[in-house]
Design an enzyme around this catalytic site. Structure first.
Site, short mmCIF file in Angstrom:
data_model
loop_
_atom_site.label_atom_id
_atom_site.label_comp_id
_atom_site.label_asym_id
_atom_site.label_seq_id
_atom_site.Cartn_x
_atom_site.Cartn_y
_atom_site.Cartn_z
N PRO A 1 0.84 -1.21 0.00
CA PRO A 1 0.00 0.00 0.00
C PRO A 1 0.87 1.26 0.00
O PRO A 1 1.84 1.34 0.74
CB PRO A 1 -0.78 -0.11 1.31
CG PRO A 1 -0.67 -1.53 1.73
CD PRO A 1 0.62 -2.04 1.17
N GLU A 2 0.52 2.20 -0.86
CA GLU A 2 1.24 3.47 -0.92
C GLU A 2 0.30 4.56 -0.41
O GLU A 2 -0.79 4.27 0.08
CB GLU A 2 1.70 3.73 -2.36
CG GLU A 2 2.57 2.59 -2.91
CD GLU A 2 3.04 2.81 -4.34
OE1 GLU A 2 3.18 3.97 -4.76
OE2 GLU A 2 3.28 1.81 -5.04
N ARG B 1 1.80 -11.92 5.53
CA ARG B 1 3.25 -12.14 5.65
C ARG B 1 3.85 -11.61 6.95
O ARG B 1 5.05 -11.75 7.18
CB ARG B 1 3.95 -11.53 4.44
CG ARG B 1 3.56 -12.27 3.15
CD ARG B 1 4.14 -11.64 1.92
NE ARG B 1 5.59 -11.67 1.92
CZ ARG B 1 6.34 -11.17 0.94
NH1 ARG B 1 5.76 -10.60 -0.10
NH2 ARG B 1 7.65 -11.23 1.00
#
Ligand code: ZN
Length: 272
Positions: free
Chosen positions: A2-3, A112
């Site tokens: 996500p940016e 993750r």
């Protein structure tokens, strides 16, 4: 990962559901490496605090708690917040549950486990955030700021756009898209870009990030909004992930190169 537009989307969508809510109970299903604090200490610090605000800086989500404490969250690759009504059992990748009362549950899910959650005081949070560069949509990112950041490095422009200490919030997807739209080759050294090209890049950064926020971000692999829906900016990507496909402007094939261990996508004809 996500940016800025994806994190901004999450903040906007979460806000009405969490502000003013008390964190009644925290359940930790997996703490390491997400939480640097011991689980018991984290729970003790956060439980019974009220969420008074939720803001974004760069790619961080910041929960402002009362009595004063800040919960600084970075989603990294696969972290996400989901709002759920009462659940009996945790999902496979649920790492933390925050019970917000009336059966409202804020779930932190992370396949993750690369996300990070840390607690900070007003002093420690401002120290940490002061190391970040300008917010791309703020007035601080202007031509004179960008000139300085370009002139002080020998690195290529793609790396400068992704350097969080220079401009905070841009990652791999938007860096490729910004340079395509601005017509700049990603391997150009930032210090040799002329003033017109630099101006073009700044304008394009703001344009693309605003559009991506309007479209609730980009979902190419993991990003989901709080209701598990996808963003929509992926439908407007020109080059990212499109190696071997025709350029939407000139029909030459999009190429992929690796810069600093990250893929960069560009059109060899349109970007100089
Ligand atoms: Zn092209």
């Amino acid at each position: 990962m996500p940016e800025l537009p994806e994190v901004e989307t999450l903040v906007r969508e979460l806000k009405p559901h969490v502000i003013g809510k008390t964190i009644h109970k925290v359940i930790i299903y997996r703490s390491l490496p997400i939480l640097p604090l011991k689980p018991g200490k984290f729970i003790q610090s956060v439980e019974s605090k009220i969420i008074v605000d939720l803001t974004r800086r760069a790619k961080y989500l910041i929960f402002h708690l009362k009595p004063e404490l800040y919960l600084l969250t970075h989603l990294r690759m696969t972290g996400k917040f989901l709002l759920k009504n009462h659940l009996k059992l945790p999902g496979k990748y649920h790492r933390l549950w925050f019970h917000l009362g009336k059966q409202k549950l804020l779930v932190f899910e992370d396949v993750r486990c690369l996300g990070k959650m840390e607690l900070a005081t007003k002093v420690t949070i401002s120290q940490k955030l002061s190391r970040l560069g300008a917010e791309p949509l703020s007035k601080k990112l202007n031509i004179s700021y960008f000139h300085k950041r370009c002139n002080e490095t020998i690195r290529p422009i793609k790396a400068v756009l992704m350097d969080q200490s220079k401009i905070a919030g841009i990652g791999n997807i938007y860096a490729s898209e910004i340079l395509f739209k601005a017509g700049i080759h990603p391997e150009r050294q930032a210090k040799f870009l002329n003033p017109l090209e630099r101006k073009q890049i700044i304008q394009t950064i703001k344009l693309i990030l605003k559009k991506a926020i309007q479209l609730q971000g980009t979902t190419v692999s993991d990003f989901r909004r709080v209701d598990d829906k996808s963003g929509r900016f992926q439908n407007f990507l020109n080059v990212y992930g499109k190696v071997g496909q025709p350029c939407p402007k000139c029909a030459q094939l999009i190429q992929r190169i690796v810069q600093y261990q990250r893929s960069t996508f560009f059109c060899p004809h349109c970007q100089h």
